[in-house]
Design an enzyme around this catalytic site. Structure first.
Site, PDB file in Angstrom:
ATOM      1  N   ARG A   1       3.610   4.378   4.025  1.00  0.00           N
ATOM      2  CA  ARG A   1       3.526   4.898   5.392  1.00  0.00           C
ATOM      3  C   ARG A   1       4.482   4.116   6.283  1.00  0.00           C
ATOM      4  O   ARG A   1       4.567   2.901   6.182  1.00  0.00           O
ATOM      5  CB  ARG A   1       2.090   4.745   5.914  1.00  0.00           C
ATOM      6  CG  ARG A   1       1.219   5.910   5.543  1.00  0.00           C
ATOM      7  CD  ARG A   1      -0.206   5.666   5.888  1.00  0.00           C
ATOM      8  NE  ARG A   1      -0.419   5.243   7.273  1.00  0.00           N
ATOM      9  CZ  ARG A   1      -1.612   5.154   7.825  1.00  0.00           C
ATOM     10  NH1 ARG A   1      -2.685   5.455   7.126  1.00  0.00           N
ATOM     11  NH2 ARG A   1      -1.755   4.761   9.063  1.00  0.00           N
TER      12      ARG A   1
ATOM     13  N   ARG B   1      -2.376  -2.473  15.362  1.00  0.00           N
ATOM     14  CA  ARG B   1      -3.516  -1.585  15.059  1.00  0.00           C
ATOM     15  C   ARG B   1      -4.806  -2.395  14.931  1.00  0.00           C
ATOM     16  O   ARG B   1      -5.869  -1.967  15.386  1.00  0.00           O
ATOM     17  CB  ARG B   1      -3.234  -0.792  13.765  1.00  0.00           C
ATOM     18  CG  ARG B   1      -2.322   0.410  14.018  1.00  0.00           C
ATOM     19  CD  ARG B   1      -1.486   0.795  12.811  1.00  0.00           C
ATOM     20  NE  ARG B   1      -2.257   1.218  11.666  1.00  0.00           N
ATOM     21  CZ  ARG B   1      -1.761   1.273  10.418  1.00  0.00           C
ATOM     22  NH1 ARG B   1      -0.510   0.911  10.184  1.00  0.00           N
ATOM     23  NH2 ARG B   1      -2.512   1.681   9.439  1.00  0.00           N
TER      24      ARG B   1
ATOM     25  N   ARG C   1       0.814  -1.218   0.000  1.00  0.00           N
ATOM     26  CA  ARG C   1       0.000   0.000   0.000  1.00  0.00           C
ATOM     27  C   ARG C   1       0.844   1.263   0.000  1.00  0.00           C
ATOM     28  O   ARG C   1       1.840   1.351   0.718  1.00  0.00           O
ATOM     29  CB  ARG C   1      -0.918   0.010   1.248  1.00  0.00           C
ATOM     30  CG  ARG C   1      -1.654   1.331   1.418  1.00  0.00           C
ATOM     31  CD  ARG C   1      -2.777   1.241   2.386  1.00  0.00           C
ATOM     32  NE  ARG C   1      -2.373   1.546   3.758  1.00  0.00           N
ATOM     33  CZ  ARG C   1      -3.246   1.845   4.726  1.00  0.00           C
ATOM     34  NH1 ARG C   1      -4.541   1.845   4.477  1.00  0.00           N
ATOM     35  NH2 ARG C   1      -2.825   2.079   5.945  1.00  0.00           N
TER      36      ARG C   1
END
Ligand code: AMP
Length: 264
Positions: free
Chosen positions: A171, A182, A139
């Site tokens: 990221r 997370r 991603r």
């Protein structure tokens, strides 16, 4: 979509919350809603902007510390930042799509008591799709508008955002260890108050996957470079994941049903 003009008019001023685990597509669905005229308010983007603009402040240092570990930034930092955004004139006038907030019960209580929400879009994605998109799909997100891409749904030109021409980056918290953390926090702290939210707002479930039996227009799958992604669903059946275009159409059709359905 022929009803797009009607949908834009019907959705103006609405307060919409997108809710779901990390990597489920909250950012991209928010961009789709932004294209209808709502203001996109993302706690992740707001926090990263705060840290970037004022890296030496105590608040930024504290926030970075939590974010690096994939932990939740404390409510005393996040709540004022988000409430300041939501109280801006542009949000009051145009409506907003809120993404990444609330993540704790305390945040939800402030939001519902002070601002209220018209519609919650709950993005339901099997866990294996989440890790698949972020890690295996590599991603990357646009630094300017936060649109997300992966190898399964790549940008037209590598490292450049299709929508705004901004630079695409990985990221730093998109690594397997941080993501697992997370996801764990989402299951433990965020998902449980969905039920509580259900009593306060209209909650619609927006499926990112389509089942084996469901017929979808193949043109929405072309961007996947001929590959279709299968996963086992909770019920043991097979499901495949929609790409950006397919999801956008699904979202707009759902919103049209909710906001511009013919009067009965
Ligand atoms: P996101 O871009 O939504 O994945 O958020 C990135 C990181 O920012 C998260 O892993 C948290 O560390 C922090 N964060 C974002 N939103 C919140 C929130 N509502 N409450 C606490 N921490 C948050």
């Amino acid at each position: 979509m022929e009803n797009l003009v009607k949908l834009k008019a019907a959705i103006k001023g609405k307060k919409i919350l997108v809710f779901g685990p990390p990597g489920c597509g909250k950012g991209n669905r928010s961009r789709d809603l932004e294209a209808l005229g709502l203001v996109h308010v993302s706690s992740g983007i707001a926090l990263r902007a705060k840290v970037r603009d004022d890296p030496d402040s105590e608040l930024s240092k504290k926030a970075v510390d939590f974010m690096k570990r994939g932990e939740l930034v404390t409510d005393d930092i996040v709540v004022p930042i988000i409430m300041e955004h939501l109280n801006r004139d542009e949000c009051r006038k145009n409506g907003f799509v809120l993404d990444g907030f609330p993540r704790t019960k305390a945040q939800a209580d402030v939001l519902f008591s002070q601002v209220g929400i018209d519609l919650v879009l709950y993005l339901d994605v099997p866990h294996k799709f989440l890790l698949y998109g972020i890690v295996e799909g590599n991603r990357r997100v646009c630094v300017d508008c936060a649109t997300g891409y992966s190898d399964f749904d790549p940008p037209r030109k590598e490292s450049v955002c299709d929508k705004c021409g901004g630079k695409l980056i990985r990221r730093t918290d998109d690594n397997i260890k941080t993501i697992e953390n997370r996801l764990k926090l989402y299951e433990e702290q965020t998902k449980p108050f969905l039920q509580d939210i259900q009593t306060k707002a209209n909650v619609e479930i927006l499926l990112i996957t389509v089942s084996d039996e469901e017929v979808i227009d193949d043109k929405y799958l072309k961007k996947l470079r001929g590959r279709v992604y299968w996963a086992q669903t909770d019920q043991g059946g097979k499901a495949r994941m929609l790409n950006l275009e397919g999801m956008r159409m699904r979202l707009y059709n759902l919103l049209a049903e909710i906001f511009i359905a013919p009067a009965k």
